[in-house]
Design a protein around this motif. Structure first.
Motif, mmCIF file in Angstrom:
data_model
loop_
_atom_site.group_PDB
_atom_site.id
_atom_site.type_symbol
_atom_site.label_atom_id
_atom_site.label_comp_id
_atom_site.label_asym_id
_atom_site.label_seq_id
_atom_site.Cartn_x
_atom_site.Cartn_y
_atom_site.Cartn_z
ATOM 1 N N LEU A 44 0.838 -1.192 0.000
ATOM 2 C CA LEU A 44 0.000 0.000 0.000
ATOM 3 C C LEU A 44 0.877 1.247 0.000
ATOM 4 C CD1 LEU A 44 -2.772 -0.870 2.614
ATOM 5 C CD2 LEU A 44 -2.773 -1.194 0.136
ATOM 6 N N ARG A 75 -2.652 1.334 -4.066
ATOM 7 C CA ARG A 75 -2.011 0.035 -4.188
ATOM 8 C C ARG A 75 -0.880 0.175 -5.191
ATOM 9 N NH1 ARG A 75 -5.012 -5.352 -4.686
ATOM 10 N NH2 ARG A 75 -6.897 -4.088 -4.528
ATOM 11 N N LEU A 77 -7.100 3.790 -4.141
ATOM 12 C CA LEU A 77 -8.106 2.820 -3.699
ATOM 13 C C LEU A 77 -9.189 3.475 -2.853
ATOM 14 C CD1 LEU A 77 -6.156 -0.235 -2.208
ATOM 15 C CD2 LEU A 77 -7.586 -0.209 -4.259
ATOM 16 N N ALA A 78 -8.757 4.295 -1.893
ATOM 17 C CA ALA A 78 -9.700 4.799 -0.895
ATOM 18 C C ALA A 78 -9.174 6.093 -0.303
ATOM 19 C CB ALA A 78 -9.899 3.770 0.205
ATOM 20 N N ILE A 122 -5.187 6.376 0.006
ATOM 21 C CA ILE A 122 -4.553 5.060 0.103
ATOM 22 C C ILE A 122 -4.572 4.443 -1.278
ATOM 23 C CG2 ILE A 122 -4.709 2.761 1.152
ATOM 24 C CD1 ILE A 122 -6.694 5.211 2.953
ATOM 25 N N LEU A 172 -14.549 7.303 -1.166
ATOM 26 C CA LEU A 172 -14.431 8.150 0.030
ATOM 27 C C LEU A 172 -15.005 7.348 1.189
ATOM 28 C CD1 LEU A 172 -13.775 10.838 1.385
ATOM 29 C CD2 LEU A 172 -16.052 11.645 0.738
ATOM 30 N N LEU A 173 -14.122 6.841 2.029
ATOM 31 C CA LEU A 173 -14.536 5.881 3.059
ATOM 32 C C LEU A 173 -14.951 6.532 4.364
ATOM 33 C CD1 LEU A 173 -12.033 2.908 2.837
ATOM 34 C CD2 LEU A 173 -14.304 3.138 1.848
#
Lengths: 276, 276
Positions: free
Chosen positions: B24, B118, B66-67, B116, B97-98
């Motif tokens: 990550l 990968r 990713l997020a 974040i 958008l977590l």
């Protein structure tokens, strides 16, 4: 913002990300001078508290801290801030400070931390899993941080509960396999209990006298509305065998007209600290 | 802060975290009104730019978003901000958008994003891998954002390069397997090239006339010191076969008395935007 689809994810305190067979739990808390800490407060304490509030979010998910990213507005005793931050990261499982961003800016000091953790139990507990018949529990007394702030402001008494809150990281990990819902109490027990009830589509009925408090009885009402103690609030099915040391404070009921009852009636007044 | 061990991680723009067989890449950028964007600037553009600056950090690592977690100080047209943020997240690979944190606070508007991603290639490129003999390259011209800001301030001309910068996400992914070092140019080409030289323990010798610029020739000196264009700066060994479209602007030499040379001499004056 709460009605905008994009903002819905912000309603919970943590995000869960499945990757490479692991379940990561991510949280970000921001603290602003005069809002979340006192002007002129020792920055070593502010650094500690910034970590503790984020660790508390992970605790409620039964997650272990792995790594942190810092957003830091320079000014004042920056090294004291870093000392407090690093000692708290070390205290809570030695998460690594991996990076972040520093800014020079006018206005009140603003600091933020993103904390990344690894779930120790899946499914990761959420605040939406409380079911009718479950017991409602808390990990310890509320109100200590309220007294701590008063001590800090007056210069008399022990202010450590406000300055250096303790996140219940171990409790969260032992509870995660046992609970039906869990969250940390950061904005006031009554407010956060109502949030759990609303997220779960139930009514939570609390027993006023059963709630443990760290303040004189005369200040019980205030303590139930005060955040910053970072206890864990959780529900568990009747058949769950909980470790000792937790306090049963109520029962989950089917959804009624009121999401939260205190000795059978909706509590009066403000329930806690409402974010903007 | 840069000499304190705890702060060393902050020197790079991204953190790399190996977990569950995945790599990550994490980054956090904070933007403050009057420092990173204009007072009264359209918040939809600010939301876009907050994403683009973070994506640019991931691009330099060859990573895919990713997020995201948002730190957001409420105030003004919050929905416009979210629209810009969401459209940029969608544009750059549909990262989710977590969650995050919203605060109400006085002072200039402060917004931050943790992104974040990968890694698409390991080892993940760093800014410290440039080796003597490598070529030094850039992904495109510098200076467009400078003209864009002037257009925004004057109300005349096209300001989009400043308001809606384009992160070189695809370039970063195709370059990651080929480069010896890579970073994004966020604070000015000369300053960022010097940082790469210092991190790599080499001297970087740039060819003044070879650097592509998006401004009139008379403003070349300024363009080389202006950030916000988010081009990728990278070094590559002589035997690397690079895709077309990149611009060779210099050579890596063994470490000399000066980390950065421009046509053979240390460049005069400020090299770019120095953070506090």
């Amino acid at each position: 913002m709460a009605t905008h689809p994009a903002a819905r994810g912000l309603a919970d305190d943590c995000a869960v990300l499945e990757i490479g067979g692991e379940t990561l739990v991510l949280t970000h808390d921001t603290m602003v001078e005069s809002v979340h800490f006192l002007p002129g407060q020792d920055l070593e304490d502010v650094g500690w508290k910034l970590v503790a509030t984020n660790v508390s979010d992970l605790a409620a998910k039964g997650a272990k801290p792995l790594a942190a990213l810092l957003s830091y507005q320079l000014g004042g005793d920056d090294l004291a801030f870093l000392r407090g931050l690093q000692s708290a990261l070390q205290h809570y499982g030695d998460a690594a400070l991996l990076g972040g961003d520093t800014v020079s800016a006018p206005g009140p000091k603003t600091v933020g931390l993103t904390l990344i953790g690894r779930a120790t139990h899946v499914p990761v507990p959420s605040r939406s899993g409380a079911r009718p018949g479950d017991g409602v529990w808390i990990s310890g007394p509320v109100g200590a941080a309220m007294l701590g702030l008063e001590a800090l402001q007056s210069g008399v008494g022990n202010s450590s509960a406000y300055r250096r809150p303790q996140a219940r990281l171990g409790c969260g990990q032992e509870l995660a396999p046992l609970v039906s819902a869990m969250m940390d109490v950061s904005d006031g027990l009554l407010l956060d209990a109502r949030r759990m009830a609303e997220a779960s589509g139930v009514t939570i009925a609390l027993d006023y006298a059963a709630i443990p408090i760290a303040v004189p009885e005369a200040r019980r009402d205030e303590a139930l509305r005060w955040g910053d103690d970072y206890q864990l609030l959780f529900s568990a099915p009747p058949e769950a065998t909980l470790p000792s040391g937790y306090h049963r404070i109520g029962t989950v009921r089917p959804q009624g007209p009121q999401p939260l009852l205190l000795d059978g009636a909706a509590p009066a007044g403000t329930l806690g600290y409402e974010h903007g």
